[in-house]
Write a protein that holds these residues in place. Sequence first.
Motif, PDB file in Angstrom:
ATOM      1  N   HIS A  47       0.812  -1.222   0.000  1.00 51.72           N
ATOM      2  CA  HIS A  47       0.000   0.000   0.000  1.00 51.72           C
ATOM      3  C   HIS A  47       0.842   1.267   0.000  1.00 51.72           C
ATOM      4  O   HIS A  47       0.330   2.341   0.341  1.00 51.72           O
TER       5      HIS A  47
ATOM      6  N   LEU B 205      -0.760   4.149  -1.770  1.00 52.26           N
ATOM      7  CA  LEU B 205      -2.142   4.478  -1.412  1.00 52.26           C
ATOM      8  C   LEU B 205      -2.316   5.972  -1.162  1.00 52.26           C
ATOM      9  O   LEU B 205      -3.198   6.621  -1.739  1.00 52.26           O
ATOM     10  N   MET B 206      -1.497   6.546  -0.294  1.00 49.09           N
ATOM     11  CA  MET B 206      -1.672   7.950   0.071  1.00 49.09           C
ATOM     12  C   MET B 206      -1.304   8.913  -1.061  1.00 49.09           C
ATOM     13  O   MET B 206      -2.043   9.862  -1.326  1.00 49.09           O
TER      14      MET B 206
ATOM     15  N   ALA C  88      -4.221   8.803  -3.569  1.00 49.47           N
ATOM     16  CA  ALA C  88      -5.441   9.429  -3.044  1.00 49.47           C
ATOM     17  C   ALA C  88      -5.287  10.936  -2.957  1.00 49.47           C
ATOM     18  O   ALA C  88      -6.200  11.700  -3.302  1.00 49.47           O
TER      19      ALA C  88
ATOM     20  N   VAL D  37      -8.635   5.671   3.237  1.00 51.84           N
ATOM     21  CA  VAL D  37      -7.246   5.539   3.677  1.00 51.84           C
ATOM     22  C   VAL D  37      -7.184   5.057   5.115  1.00 51.84           C
ATOM     23  O   VAL D  37      -6.417   4.149   5.464  1.00 51.84           O
TER      24      VAL D  37
ATOM     25  N   ALA E 202      -7.237  11.592   7.781  1.00 53.83           N
ATOM     26  CA  ALA E 202      -7.343  10.152   8.069  1.00 53.83           C
ATOM     27  C   ALA E 202      -7.045   9.873   9.542  1.00 53.83           C
ATOM     28  O   ALA E 202      -7.705   9.037  10.177  1.00 53.83           O
TER      29      ALA E 202
END
Length: 871
Positions: free
Chosen positions: A515, A518-519, A522, A537, A581
């Motif tokens: 991951h 991922l951030m 996003a 997230v 998050a």
Amino acid sequence: MQPDSHLPESARRLKQARAHLWERAKAGSVGGFAWEYTHLVDHYFEDRVREAGEQRFGFALVAVGGYGRGRLCPGSDIDVLLLFSSRIPSGADTFIKALLYPLWDLGLDLGHGVRTIADCVSLARKDFQVLASLMDARPLAGDADVFEHFRATFETKVLRKSGATFAESLREHNETRLVQYGDATGMLEPELKNGLGGLRDGQQVAWLSRVLATMGRDQVFLPEELSRLRDDQAFLNRVRTALHLSAGRKTDRLFFDLQPPTARLMGFVPRTDSPEDRGLAVEFFLSRLHQAMTRIKAMREALFQEGFPVKNGRALPNPSYRNVEAGPAGLFFRSQSAVTPDNVLGAFLESARSGLPLTWGARRIVRSNPGRFAGGLVDRSETLSILVEIFLAPFCGVACQGLVETRLLPAIFPEFGDVEHLIQFNDYHVHPVGRHTLATVALLSSFIRGDGEWTGEMASGIKDPVRLILAGFFHDLGKGQPHHSGTGAEIAREVLARYGRKPELIEDVAFLVEHHLLMPKAATRHDLSDERVPSDVAGVAGTRDRLDMLYLLSVADSMATGPRAWNSWTRSLLGELYFKARKLLEHGPLAEPDAAKQLADTRQAVLDAARVDGSGLDPDFAEAGMRAMPTRAFFALSPEAIGTHLRLVKRLWDAVAEDRMRKPSSIGGKGVNLIEAAPGKAENTFELTIAAVDQPYLFATLAGAISLHGLNILAADIFTWKDGTVVDVFTVAEPPENLFAEEVWARISRSVHYALTGKLDLAARLEERRLSPLTKGRSAPKLRPLVTVDTGSSDFHTIVEVAATDRTGFLFDMARTLAAHSLSIHLAKITTIKGRAADVFHVRTQDGQRLLDPERIERLRADLLEAASPR
């Protein structure tokens, strides 16, 4: 009269032979170019000296610099020296002109000097660049005794007495080279001559090895090592030759657009003419180039470290590993026969702790048979523990450079070796995968030690930093595979299990690797005011500890990737996503009543501010305006920003009313717009809030006007009110130098007005700007555009992403295409994915729904691909 009739026979022969050599080289025969070209020029001078007739004075005509080394590329300068024993005779000037004027007529770049031997000695002692050029002096014609006298005098009076000073001057020069040209061993567009690792480094090795010999000092390198250096230098020289031929001019910077033709001339030919195969051929070429440059740089650094060490007065460490000792030149093994796998790895740990590299001799022992030492280290739990210690140590970069240069690290971890030299043909990833990986690890190590301005405190709260360091090491080892994050996670699981790590640690590391994008994805592609984005997230992370590690890994990975991945804008986006998050993890998601309360509180805060004297906002207008605003504005904007929008819209409608009084109703108010600028949330950015009456192609017009005035658009947020008002918020980089910001905003507003009223053809003007020689185009690979249409990631919008080679007005072209398909844009983010400008749009159909019709989606994708294609 024939064009060349004024040229002497020697120059005509050179011109003809040179043209034939160029033709053969352009056909792919660059291998012996430097030697052949040097040979042709040598013959010219020999013939020209004969044509000039016998001279009444003794002289030596000498080739110096690159010509002296016999390494002439197509654009190389031809540097010669007319040398005399004691004094310069009166006829010297006429003689040198006779030799050089025909070459000037041929358009060659020349450098020349007329000096005595004493002049050379005096200048060489004062100027290290003169000394360097004389190091490669080679006789061409004249009196052999004059040249021999020069060579003997140069050895005794210059090299023997000034060799150490020369080395120190070169050391300082290398620091300047780093600033001016960069470290070519890991650059997107390496500088082949003066960049660190370039041809200049190899020349320094030759020069300083000669200095050591003259001073009676031991040599650092074995003959076979110097032979390999010459091979690498010859390869770089062939690349430089191919580069000059591809460019049709002298340039030593391997720009993106010149990489494919240069690779072809070097024999790296794609299997097919597809963009993928063309890119792959360039990647193989760049990988070979970077390997050669890395070896050259390592030898230059070792020569300075051991032949001319800096005396800093720092106490030497006392290594704790048996058979490892420290000296001024670095760490070494006391006895070669006692070298074992354990004290080899221990020596690198001592290097990481102290900052002292292993000496070249110590590295030679490891490099001679890395597999033998790795055989005693593979799959041992202690090996991984020591490697983690190396990664966490203050000078891990020094040790990692040695681990890679000796080939020990890839021998221990073949998975690292598989991708170490992988280079992606784009302007996004600055380094090959191996170097990027170790740069990421070094950054994480600095965060954990508390070196980061804002990351140290976060890193100090992580329960087990070892997991984060291991994730940094494994995060890109799946590169080259279609889904490298998932592949990397499987590699991490397999390797860590082999090394006996506990299942909890293995799963944490694999999770971070899987991951690690991922951030960033996003943050750069989605609407951060949509609670679903940070909620997703937070849901994936699950715990604050994992979220912190994901964030730190994202930051380190982005910083190690390059400036297109990490800048003040991406930093602000990642930070906003992280804190949202984290808030969700700590306090839970917003329930419906909480969302309603936030909306009501924001409305009330705006009304309270409107009632304050001097606010400039009428409470009744504020009430009506907020009823017309889209609901999303109350979650995406602060009460202060909403107040700004309301005041701007009030001024807009006043201006529209005034315009309609002066003009017929059919055109009254058309083109009226107002701009308000404020500093952005990221450094060196501005937020432009633009209010206008909605009409077709409005967003495209705004984006085109901004691009027309040279501003780089980073993001756009669109708020369309129920009464037909549009307030668009553009985040832009600072205006170009020498322009006043207020004047730029005024120009943009005028351009918008002219474009909306038919007085300005934005498309034509942007095309003129693209073609203008005054427009600085960013060098980047010309890659095939990609279009993706995502119908599942958002409950309210279809997400359209267009990735392609960037150009002036790219956002304008994409927005026009979307408008032509009757799609309204609600959010746009402009970022860079894999070296391309990437525009991400959140769109709806005219009836406010997501675009779901497969046929419409395919037509949209085809039109966007056409609009995004390179021009």
